[in-house]
Design an enzyme around this catalytic site. Structure first.
Site, PDB file in Angstrom:
ATOM      1  N   ALA A   1      -2.227  -1.931  -4.626  1.00 46.51           N
ATOM      2  CA  ALA A   1      -1.160  -3.304  -4.733  1.00 46.51           C
ATOM      3  C   ALA A   1      -1.055  -3.768  -3.468  1.00 46.51           C
ATOM      4  O   ALA A   1      -1.581  -3.380  -2.346  1.00 46.51           O
ATOM      5  CB  ALA A   1       0.204  -2.705  -5.541  1.00 46.51           C
ATOM      6  N   ASN A   2      -0.073  -4.847  -3.260  1.00 43.84           N
ATOM      7  CA  ASN A   2      -0.052  -5.571  -2.161  1.00 43.84           C
ATOM      8  C   ASN A   2       1.561  -5.750  -2.095  1.00 43.84           C
ATOM      9  O   ASN A   2       2.285  -5.626  -3.351  1.00 43.84           O
ATOM     10  CB  ASN A   2      -0.876  -6.667  -1.998  1.00 43.84           C
ATOM     11  CG  ASN A   2      -0.782  -7.583  -2.953  1.00 43.84           C
ATOM     12  OD1 ASN A   2       0.169  -8.351  -3.072  1.00 43.84           O
ATOM     13  ND2 ASN A   2      -1.922  -7.978  -3.843  1.00 43.84           N
ATOM     14  N   ARG A   3       1.898  -6.645  -0.953  1.00 44.78           N
ATOM     15  CA  ARG A   3       3.420  -6.879  -0.871  1.00 44.78           C
ATOM     16  C   ARG A   3       4.022  -8.342  -1.754  1.00 44.78           C
ATOM     17  O   ARG A   3       5.052  -8.814  -1.442  1.00 44.78           O
ATOM     18  CB  ARG A   3       3.752  -6.931   0.455  1.00 44.78           C
ATOM     19  CG  ARG A   3       3.745  -5.688   1.341  1.00 44.78           C
ATOM     20  CD  ARG A   3       4.203  -5.755   2.555  1.00 44.78           C
ATOM     21  NE  ARG A   3       3.945  -4.296   3.270  1.00 44.78           N
ATOM     22  CZ  ARG A   3       4.708  -3.597   3.265  1.00 44.78           C
ATOM     23  NH1 ARG A   3       5.826  -3.527   2.471  1.00 44.78           N
ATOM     24  NH2 ARG A   3       4.289  -2.307   3.925  1.00 44.78           N
TER      25      ARG A   3
END
Ligand code: CTP
Ligand code: CA
Length: 229
Positions: free
Chosen positions: A33-35
């Site tokens: 995932a990412n932020r």
């Protein structure tokens, strides 16, 4: 927010927005995932609905309330996001704010991956995800106005220019996330963006994401009005 100048300016238009991260499964309990918080995309969907548009919001996994008047489609992965976007066409404008995971695992494991006692991590083969924005850029039902976002940590305008051409977009809204993690852009409430197009570069000061959304939607409404027959 007292910005009401664009009320009704998008009535009769269909605006498609993507927002949030995507999650790419590794096994049943882990993912890539990412932020991305989804805040900027949700604010844009809200602003478009406020301006009278029919809005489809294709959202990755985020815990945010659905803005009033917005039809939301929840997805997990980049490939699900692409299918939902494709199924939502035609649209007058598409604003691709999602931070799509660039890679997914070649094969997500059906069972939780266990340590094997060797001290060596299990190898993780990755493959590239489809580029949703670029797919729209060459789509038979390409929206009249196609807007991408780009989070960059350096050479912001140069990279945005390159993405404009590569993806066939009309505008790239570029922002500087060089302070992440924990900075004010990814997850925060403010954003300083530059809008890169064939017309040049427009730099906006640091503004609340809701104001960025209102200003962007005002610009979208203006562009769609200019391009109307
Ligand atoms: N995008 C997309 N599908 C992807 C990757 C990106 O639709 N698989 C869209 C994003 O929603 C955004 C724009 O493309 O509107 C730019 O995303 P960005 O991650 O900055 O571009 P990339 O081409 O993935 O380049 P980078 O190597 O810098 O991540
Ligand atoms: Ca990317």
């Amino acid at each position: 927010c007292d910005f009401t100048g664009n009320r009704g300016s998008l009535s009769g238009k269909h605006i498609l927005v993507t927002a949030g991260p995507t999650h790419e499964p590794i096994d049943p309990v882990r993912y890539i995932a990412n932020r991305s918080s989804g805040k900027q995309g949700f604010a844009i969907a809200a602003a478009a609905a406020h301006a009278g548009a029919r809005v489809t919001l294709v959202a990755g996994p985020v815990q945010l309330p659905t803005p009033a008047g917005v039809a939301r489609i929840d997805v997990e992965t980049a490939r699900e996001m692409l299918s939902a976007v494709d199924a939502s066409l035609p649209a007058d404008a598409a604003i691709m704010v999602a931070a799509v995971a660039d890679w997914r695992t070649a094969d997500a494991a059906g069972q939780k991956i266990k340590k094997d006692g060797s001290g060596q991590p299990a190898p993780l083969a990755l493959v590239e995800n489809p580029d949703i924005l670029a797919t729209l850029g060459r789509h038979a039902l390409r929206p009249k106005l196609l807007v991408g976002f780009a989070a960059e940590t350096q050479k912001i305008a140069d990279h945005a220019q390159a993405k404009l051409a590569k993806k066939g977009a009309d505008w790239i809204v570029a922002n500087d996330v060089s302070g992440a993690p924990g900075d004010s852009v990814m997850g925060g409430d403010d954003n300083a963006v530059q809008i890169v197009s064939a017309q040049g570069i427009e730099s906006w000061p640091c503004l609340p994401k809701q104001v960025v959304a209102d200003k962007l939607i005002e610009k979208v409404a203006h562009a769609l009005t200019l391009s109307a027959d």
